[in-house]
Design a protein around this motif. Structure first.
Motif, PDB file in Angstrom:
ATOM      1  N   GLY A  11      -9.147 -10.577  -9.582  1.00  0.00           N
ATOM      2  CA  GLY A  11      -9.526  -9.180  -9.348  1.00  0.00           C
ATOM      3  C   GLY A  11     -10.792  -8.861 -10.130  1.00  0.00           C
ATOM      4  O   GLY A  11     -11.201  -9.622 -11.010  1.00  0.00           O
ATOM      5  N   GLY A  45      -5.352 -11.962  -6.209  1.00  0.00           N
ATOM      6  CA  GLY A  45      -5.829 -10.609  -6.485  1.00  0.00           C
ATOM      7  C   GLY A  45      -5.206 -10.087  -7.760  1.00  0.00           C
ATOM      8  O   GLY A  45      -4.585 -10.839  -8.516  1.00  0.00           O
ATOM      9  N   CYS A  46      -5.338  -8.795  -7.963  1.00  0.00           N
ATOM     10  CA  CYS A  46      -4.967  -8.168  -9.239  1.00  0.00           C
ATOM     11  C   CYS A  46      -3.458  -8.202  -9.484  1.00  0.00           C
ATOM     12  O   CYS A  46      -2.657  -7.900  -8.615  1.00  0.00           O
ATOM     13  CB  CYS A  46      -5.442  -6.723  -9.218  1.00  0.00           C
ATOM     14  SG  CYS A  46      -5.125  -5.806 -10.706  1.00  0.00           S
ATOM     15  N   CYS A 122      -0.425  -8.828  -3.968  1.00  0.00           N
ATOM     16  CA  CYS A 122      -1.508  -8.873  -4.948  1.00  0.00           C
ATOM     17  C   CYS A 122      -1.029  -9.629  -6.184  1.00  0.00           C
ATOM     18  O   CYS A 122      -0.031  -9.277  -6.793  1.00  0.00           O
ATOM     19  CB  CYS A 122      -1.949  -7.479  -5.343  1.00  0.00           C
ATOM     20  SG  CYS A 122      -2.800  -6.630  -4.027  1.00  0.00           S
ATOM     21  N   SER A 206      -8.300  -3.104  -5.128  1.00  0.00           N
ATOM     22  CA  SER A 206      -7.386  -4.186  -5.474  1.00  0.00           C
ATOM     23  C   SER A 206      -6.627  -4.700  -4.267  1.00  0.00           C
ATOM     24  O   SER A 206      -6.320  -5.886  -4.185  1.00  0.00           O
ATOM     25  CB  SER A 206      -6.398  -3.714  -6.539  1.00  0.00           C
ATOM     26  OG  SER A 206      -7.115  -3.334  -7.679  1.00  0.00           O
TER      27      SER A 206
END
Ligand code: FMN
Lengths: 603, 123
Positions: A11, A45-46, A122, A206
């Motif tokens: 992220g 991702g985050c 995520c 995000s």
């Protein structure tokens, strides 16, 4: 078959903390140890816990390493991946246990009270690999919709789920889809609002960075439901990682035939293009956004007609927020009833918040609607740093309002936040403690809206400017009590007369602080003091002469040469004490932070 | 261009690989293989790989296979420990790939401890 998966957060937060170099280092060392067939490195991702980034999680053990440096990677590889011994010194504190095993991330306070729907992938999948999305039931909803459902049935499910827009206003999504479907016209469009202009907010970014296929799938479903064949995602150019991952996702979907002329051989055609915005707050407003996609200057226009009737290029257009779309595929897969279970009566599902300000666990959180603010601040957020007291939380950013400490048990959902003069907003949640001045915070948001006002209508262009000036008068200690009344009147004038939501909501931060922290305004006006000690014109630094030992450290730190030694020596001291010349002082506070003897006070 | 059947096939293939990333703490069964030098030289690698393959092909989502260091009983390696929540730890010794398959089928899936492989059973 990989026996270990090393997930590294890619992220924007962790990326700017060198997670890319960490990934490279892992790959290099894994090859040099001959583990490339056993261990897979995945850029995700985050994860949400941005406060302790860069984060790395290694499965199957589920070891969650925080604040990982490039130089730590060697130890992780040689200890954890080669020998199977967890590197305890790098474990995120909350996941440590007495036994050899680590606590699952889902059992930590930060994650336990969250429910991840929009963020479900995520930090779990590699967003640049469509196969991983498919492994987590990706594109199953699209298959179901294209093979088993009529467009109207799709809309009925969304309507029944009670999903409401996550972009700010909370309009029922199913109804918006219905309006667009029912609007006359052959050509229709589906658009996604990924402008995210609210300062401090990064929910949509995000999702785009961590799970871009969720958006591609949902927009395609929406296109099928309302009868559109072209989609546009409007995203600000300031989100380069999000833009590139979304483009990769679109390309992969085209390659798999999940976008294109004949999707999964169903005969349905749909495609998506990205449009970059230049990062103006007003371009998040739907009519301005549409104007901007058309290639014009991003200015709003009066509604009605609403975009569902007359939108992009004059055609009926469905516009939803990224997070709104991120719920769609799961509602189709799991059914409307599943979604309504996470809920209060009028707010269904979950909401993602970007938690920031004076809070320990800065990051991204997703909570079921109706969760009290207290849970978010104290449990998930881990409380206020340095033992300070919670003063207020700002939701809805520059369009929202504050929630004061005595209302900390307010459930977070659309109606209850409106009732107390705040709003859900798109998901910014800024926590303030006793060191924050509420007048100053209102001034901050007003300064933002003055800057971002497009200038098309007078009420907003000039009104916000005048309101900002009045706030400056307060923080300078020059305002009168009449000015406070004038301010309130001006707020209502701006709200009533502005063309678009920007002006209509710009006074909210002022109104809500006036409502809950009026005594703080009065202190600035009548007593000429800033209780939090923030407003420079109203604070004075002075030296306590019986505590000062005369070391002159403060004088050296002073950029304005405003601190001078006296001649008198206090009893018990060896050197003369110092005094601040208030005419020269610029109130930077350097002296106070330099003094080791707590001899300088701010009043 | 993929067909719906292709997408389903990708999903099945990928799901088998991705079970490693699920971590359901509540009722998780952990299988730990000693993978220090002693374990590896005694043949722990094929044991580990067999366990991984069995878990993923049978899609045993609540089972995690992981490694540990030397347990101090090098002569009994390869050693496999099984942790079922709420039960005592079970330790198998001199495990090989075939025994690993039996352990998964009898112990993990059906809940019957393979007493013949238990530590001390040989002596
Ligand atoms: C000044 C202003 C800024 C806005 N910014 C955003 C934004 O950044 N992202 C967003 O999704 N909606 C934003 N909105 C709300 C949009 O106008 C619109 O209501 C929303 O995109 C509709 O999608 P939804 O129904 O899924 O929430 C903004 C509105 C205003 C008035």
């Amino acid at each position: 078959m990989f026996r270990s998966h090393v997930l590294v957060c890619g992220g924007t937060g962790c990326h700017s903390n060198h997670s890319e170099e960490i990934i490279k280092e892992f790959n290099n060392l894994i090859v040099s140890q001959g583990l490339e067939k056993d261990v897979q490195v995945v850029r995700t991702g985050c994860f949400g816990l941005c406060a302790v980034g860069p984060v790395v999680i290694i499965y199957p053990e589920g070891a969650f390493y925080s604040k990982v440096q490039v130089s730590d990677v060697e130890e992780i590889v040689s200890e954890h991946l080669v020998k199977g011994r967890i590197v305890e010194r790098l474990l995120h504190k909350e996941t440590e246990t007495d036994s050899a095993a680590v606590k699952a991330l889902s059992d930590t306070n930060f994650y336990k009270k969250q429910t991840r729907v929009a963020l479900r992938n995520c930090g779990v999948i590699n967003p640049e690999n469509i196969d991983e999305y498919i492994a987590y039931d990706g594109y199953q909803a699209l298959i179901k919709v294209l093979t088993e459902m009529q467009p109207q049935e799709v809309i009925d499910v969304i309507t029944k789920s009670g999903l409401r827009g996550r972009g700010g206003a909370g309009f029922p999504t199913g109804r918006k889809w219905q309006f667009t479907k029912d609007a006359p016209g052959d050509v229709k469009y589906v658009a996604c609002n990924a402008d995210e202009g609210d300062p401090g907010a990064f929910m949509d970014r995000s999702i785009l960075e961590g799970d871009p296929h969720a958006l591609v799938e949902a927009m395609t479903i929406a296109g099928y439901a309302v009868g559109a064949h072209q989609g546009y995602v409007y995203v600000r150019a300031e989100y380069p990682i999000a833009v590139s991952r979304l483009q990769i996702a679109i390309d992969q979907a085209r390659e798999y035939g999940l976008l294109g002329d004949n999707i999964l051989e169903s005969g349905f055609a749909f495609d998506i293009e990205i449009r970059l915005g230049a990062g103006a707050f007003v371009c998040g407003e739907e009519t301005a956004l549409i104007t901007s996609i058309e290639g014009n200057r991003g200015e709003p226009r009066p509604r009605p007609p609403f975009p569902a009737v007359k939108g992009l290029f004059g055609k009926p257009t469905l516009l939803n927020n990224v997070e709104t779309y991120a719920n769609v595929a799961q509602i189709i897969n799991k059914g409307a009833d599943w979604f309504t279970q996470m809920c209060t009566e009028r707010s269904r599902g979950t909401k993602v918040f970007a938690l920031g300000g004076k809070i320990n666990n800065t990051g991204l959180v997703e909570i079921p609607m109706g969760t009290p603010l207290r849970t978010v601040v104290e449990d998930i957020g881990g409380g206020i740093p340095n033992g300070k007291k919670f003063k207020a939380a700002q939701t809805g950013g520059p369009s929202g309002g504050c929630i004061p400490a005595h209302l900390i048990d307010t459930p977070i959902e659309y109606e209850s936040l409106l009732a107390i003069g705040s709003m859900m907003g798109s998901g910014g949640l800024i926590v303030m403690d006793e060191d924050n001045c509420m007048v100053d915070s209102a001034k901050f948001f007003l300064e933002f809206t003055v800057d971002e006002s497009c200038g098309k209508c007078t009420a907003c262009r000039i009104g916000t400017k005048r309101l900002y000036e009045l706030l400056c008068k307060v923080t300078d200690g020059k305002a009168t009590m009449e000015d406070l009344d004038k301010m309130e009147e001006l707020c209502y004038y701006i709200k009533d007369n502005s063309l678009c939501g920007l002006g209509q909501s710009a006074p909210n931060p002022v109104l809500s602080t006036l409502k809950y922290f009026r005594e703080e305004y009065i202190a600035h006006v009548r007593d000429k003091v800033c209780p939090a000690g923030v407003c420079k014109s109203l604070v004075n630094f002075s030296i306590l002469k019986d505590k000062c030992i005369g070391c002159k450290m403060c004088a050296r730190a002073c950029p304005a040469d405003a601190i001078l030694p006296q001649t008198e020596i206090m009893p018990g001291k060896k050197l003369p004490y110092l005094v601040i010349d208030h005419n020269k002082c610029v109130k930077c506070g350097n002296c106070m932070s330099t003094c080791k003897f707590k001899a300088i006070i701010k009043k | 261009m993929k067909s719906i059947a292709d997408i389903k096939a990708i999903r099945d293939k990928m799901q088998a690989q991705i079970v490693v990333r699920d971590k359901e703490q509540s009722n998780e069964i952990r299988i730990v293989v000693g993978m220090a030098t002693c374990g590896i030289s005694a043949g722990a690698r094929p044991v580990f790989n067999t366990l991984m393959d069995e878990v993923s092909t049978r899609q045993l989502r609540n089972v995690k296979v992981s490694r540990s260091g030397c347990l101090g009983m090098c002569r009994l390696e390869p050693i496999v420990e099984v942790f079922v929540p709420g039960q005592d730890k079970v330790t198998y010794c001199h495990v090989d790939a075939d025994k690993a398959k039996v352990i998964i089928a009898n112990h993990i899936v059906n809940g019957n401890i393979c007493t013949e492989y238990l530590i001390g059973a040989e002596e």
